[in-house]
Every structure is written in structure tokens, then in C-alpha cells.
Design an enzyme around this catalytic site. Structure first.
Site, PDB file in Angstrom:
ATOM      1  N   ARG A 261      12.685   4.340  12.519  1.00  0.00           N
ATOM      2  CA  ARG A 261      11.576   5.293  12.463  1.00  0.00           C
ATOM      3  C   ARG A 261      10.673   5.147  13.699  1.00  0.00           C
ATOM      4  O   ARG A 261      11.131   4.724  14.746  1.00  0.00           O
ATOM      5  CB  ARG A 261      10.810   5.100  11.151  1.00  0.00           C
ATOM      6  CG  ARG A 261      11.672   5.549   9.955  1.00  0.00           C
ATOM      7  CD  ARG A 261      10.954   5.580   8.665  1.00  0.00           C
ATOM      8  NE  ARG A 261       9.779   6.435   8.716  1.00  0.00           N
ATOM      9  CZ  ARG A 261       8.827   6.396   7.805  1.00  0.00           C
ATOM     10  NH1 ARG A 261       8.916   5.548   6.794  1.00  0.00           N
ATOM     11  NH2 ARG A 261       7.779   7.186   7.898  1.00  0.00           N
TER      12      ARG A 261
ATOM     13  N   ARG B 221       5.097  11.254  -1.774  1.00  0.00           N
ATOM     14  CA  ARG B 221       5.250  10.990  -0.343  1.00  0.00           C
ATOM     15  C   ARG B 221       6.481  11.739   0.179  1.00  0.00           C
ATOM     16  O   ARG B 221       7.303  12.211  -0.613  1.00  0.00           O
ATOM     17  CB  ARG B 221       5.375   9.477  -0.115  1.00  0.00           C
ATOM     18  CG  ARG B 221       4.103   8.739  -0.572  1.00  0.00           C
ATOM     19  CD  ARG B 221       4.104   7.299  -0.226  1.00  0.00           C
ATOM     20  NE  ARG B 221       3.921   7.155   1.221  1.00  0.00           N
ATOM     21  CZ  ARG B 221       4.127   6.016   1.865  1.00  0.00           C
ATOM     22  NH1 ARG B 221       4.526   4.946   1.212  1.00  0.00           N
ATOM     23  NH2 ARG B 221       3.925   5.944   3.165  1.00  0.00           N
TER      24      ARG B 221
ATOM     25  N   ASN C 141       8.253  -5.338  -0.982  1.00  0.00           N
ATOM     26  CA  ASN C 141       8.118  -4.176  -0.120  1.00  0.00           C
ATOM     27  C   ASN C 141       6.657  -4.150   0.318  1.00  0.00           C
ATOM     28  O   ASN C 141       5.798  -3.642  -0.405  1.00  0.00           O
ATOM     29  CB  ASN C 141       8.486  -2.880  -0.838  1.00  0.00           C
ATOM     30  CG  ASN C 141       8.435  -1.679   0.092  1.00  0.00           C
ATOM     31  OD1 ASN C 141       7.831  -1.729   1.154  1.00  0.00           O
ATOM     32  ND2 ASN C 141       9.050  -0.599  -0.331  1.00  0.00           N
TER      33      ASN C 141
ATOM     34  N   HIS D 109      12.802  -2.049   1.694  1.00  0.00           N
ATOM     35  CA  HIS D 109      12.146  -0.822   2.160  1.00  0.00           C
ATOM     36  C   HIS D 109      12.948   0.374   1.683  1.00  0.00           C
ATOM     37  O   HIS D 109      14.186   0.350   1.703  1.00  0.00           O
ATOM     38  CB  HIS D 109      12.057  -0.785   3.686  1.00  0.00           C
ATOM     39  CG  HIS D 109      11.223  -1.880   4.246  1.00  0.00           C
ATOM     40  ND1 HIS D 109       9.847  -1.863   4.196  1.00  0.00           N
ATOM     41  CD2 HIS D 109      11.574  -3.028   4.851  1.00  0.00           C
ATOM     42  CE1 HIS D 109       9.384  -2.964   4.758  1.00  0.00           C
ATOM     43  NE2 HIS D 109      10.417  -3.691   5.152  1.00  0.00           N
TER      44      HIS D 109
ATOM     45  N   GLU E 183      13.226  -8.888   1.467  1.00  0.00           N
ATOM     46  CA  GLU E 183      12.477  -7.756   1.998  1.00  0.00           C
ATOM     47  C   GLU E 183      13.174  -6.465   1.577  1.00  0.00           C
ATOM     48  O   GLU E 183      14.393  -6.341   1.697  1.00  0.00           O
ATOM     49  CB  GLU E 183      12.438  -7.855   3.521  1.00  0.00           C
ATOM     50  CG  GLU E 183      11.747  -6.705   4.204  1.00  0.00           C
ATOM     51  CD  GLU E 183      11.849  -6.752   5.721  1.00  0.00           C
ATOM     52  OE1 GLU E 183      11.068  -6.055   6.375  1.00  0.00           O
ATOM     53  OE2 GLU E 183      12.727  -7.481   6.254  1.00  0.00           O
TER      54      GLU E 183
ATOM     55  N   PRO F 118       0.799  -1.223   0.000  1.00  0.00           N
ATOM     56  CA  PRO F 118       0.000   0.000   0.000  1.00  0.00           C
ATOM     57  C   PRO F 118       0.834   1.276   0.000  1.00  0.00           C
ATOM     58  O   PRO F 118       1.901   1.344   0.599  1.00  0.00           O
ATOM     59  CB  PRO F 118      -0.817  -0.109   1.293  1.00  0.00           C
ATOM     60  CG  PRO F 118      -0.080  -1.070   2.152  1.00  0.00           C
ATOM     61  CD  PRO F 118       0.605  -2.018   1.207  1.00  0.00           C
ATOM     62  N   ASN F 119       0.299   2.232  -0.716  1.00  0.00           N
ATOM     63  CA  ASN F 119       0.826   3.592  -0.836  1.00  0.00           C
ATOM     64  C   ASN F 119       2.091   3.704  -1.672  1.00  0.00           C
ATOM     65  O   ASN F 119       2.551   4.814  -1.943  1.00  0.00           O
ATOM     66  CB  ASN F 119       1.043   4.239   0.543  1.00  0.00           C
ATOM     67  CG  ASN F 119      -0.262   4.445   1.266  1.00  0.00           C
ATOM     68  OD1 ASN F 119      -1.203   4.993   0.702  1.00  0.00           O
ATOM     69  ND2 ASN F 119      -0.349   3.976   2.500  1.00  0.00           N
TER      70      ASN F 119
ATOM     71  N   TYR G 176      11.242   8.529   1.408  1.00  0.00           N
ATOM     72  CA  TYR G 176      10.946   7.703   0.231  1.00  0.00           C
ATOM     73  C   TYR G 176      11.634   8.154  -1.049  1.00  0.00           C
ATOM     74  O   TYR G 176      11.538   7.480  -2.068  1.00  0.00           O
ATOM     75  CB  TYR G 176       9.431   7.656   0.016  1.00  0.00           C
ATOM     76  CG  TYR G 176       8.696   7.200   1.258  1.00  0.00           C
ATOM     77  CD1 TYR G 176       8.750   5.869   1.659  1.00  0.00           C
ATOM     78  CD2 TYR G 176       7.988   8.090   2.040  1.00  0.00           C
ATOM     79  CE1 TYR G 176       8.103   5.441   2.810  1.00  0.00           C
ATOM     80  CE2 TYR G 176       7.330   7.674   3.193  1.00  0.00           C
ATOM     81  CZ  TYR G 176       7.396   6.350   3.573  1.00  0.00           C
ATOM     82  OH  TYR G 176       6.751   5.930   4.708  1.00  0.00           O
TER      83      TYR G 176
ATOM     84  N   ALA H 124       3.213  -0.672   4.777  1.00  0.00           N
ATOM     85  CA  ALA H 124       2.690  -0.718   6.145  1.00  0.00           C
ATOM     86  C   ALA H 124       2.306  -2.130   6.578  1.00  0.00           C
ATOM     87  O   ALA H 124       2.284  -2.421   7.777  1.00  0.00           O
ATOM     88  CB  ALA H 124       1.487   0.212   6.272  1.00  0.00           C
TER      89      ALA H 124
END
Length: 141
Positions: free
Chosen positions: A105, A18, A72, A98, A96, A10-11, A23, A75
Site C-alpha cells: 500500500r 471502511r 492487528n 492485517h 501479526e 485503532p479504527n 478491509y 495504524a
């Protein structure tokens, strides 16, 4: 040719809009183009993005014979046991990825439901995280 699924949660379709400090400024299409250029035809790359958990689970289930999944989950990294369960069915390489340094964070991002079942994690380097993940896969072949 070995198939690799590049799966984005998502997103990530909103990249470029963003917060750039986390990002970067690249769009998801920009990142896909960078990966295609670096790939140089080594793998059959398939790109998929969804904002819906069930879509991501189904895509993983439909890709069980692939060489690797570069994921990725956005969330869903911090919330989705369903994605974790689908990944457990996948016997290929699970990488994985990101864009941001999720481990550094907010406290709510510290929970990670997929890291321990992935072979490797690349994070915190914006689009470079994806490129390093693809290079890692190329080195495995």
C-alpha cells in the site's frame, strides 16, 4: 486451557464501514465470531479493541502469561514504539495480522515497528488473515 489474546488497534471497530477493497465487508464482531467457530474451544480466546495506544500497551502488559497474542495494531504498526516495547516483554507467540496487504500500500505504511519481533505475519487476505493466524497457533500445539 491456553489463553490467546486477539488484540485490535485503532479504527478496527469501524470494520464494515471502511473501504471494502482493503478491509472487506465483515465487522469486527463478524471476525470474532469466525474465530470462535474455528477455535472450537481449543484456546481461551479473549478479544480486545482500542483506539488508544496506551490501552493496547496496558493490555499487552496485563497478558504476559498468555500463550499467544494475535495482534492487528492497525495504524500503530507504522508508528508505535510503545507497542513494540510492550511486545518485547511478552515471551509467548506474537502473531501479526492485517486485513490488507500493508506492504503493497502507501509508502508511509512501509515502516513496520513490530514485524521483526513477531513469530509470523498474516496479511492481505481480509478476515482470512485472522483465520490463518489462529490455524497457525493450533498447529503449534
Amino acid at each position: 486451557m491456553k489463553k490467546v489474546l486477539i488484540l485490535n488497534g485503532p479504527n478496527l471497530n469501524m470494520l464494515g464501514k471502511r473501504p471494502k477493497e482493503h478491509y472487506g465487508s465483515k465487522t469486527l464482531q463478524d471476525i470474532e465470531n469466525l474465530l470462535l467457530n474455528q477455535n472450537q474451544g481449543m484456546f481461551a480466546l479473549e478479544f480486545y479493541q482500542s483506539n488508544y495506544e496506551g490501552d493496547l500497551v496496558t493490555k499487552i502488559q496485563n497478558s504476559l502469561d498468555y500463550f499467544a497474542i494475535l495482534l492487528n495494531p492497525g495504524a500503530y504498526t507504522h508508528t508505535s514504539i510503545a507497542i513494540r516495547d510492550a511486545l518485547e516483554l511478552f515471551s509467548g507467540f506474537k502473531i501479526e495480522v492485517h486485513l490488507s496487504s500493508v506492504d503493497e500500500r502507501e509508502a508511509f505504511r512501509q515502516m513496520n515497528f513490530i514485524r521483526d519481533i513477531c513469530h509470523k505475519t498474516f496479511s492481505g487476505k481480509q478476515e482470512q488473515s485472522y483465520l490463518e493466524a489462529l490455524q497457525y497457533l493450533k498447529n503449534l500445539v
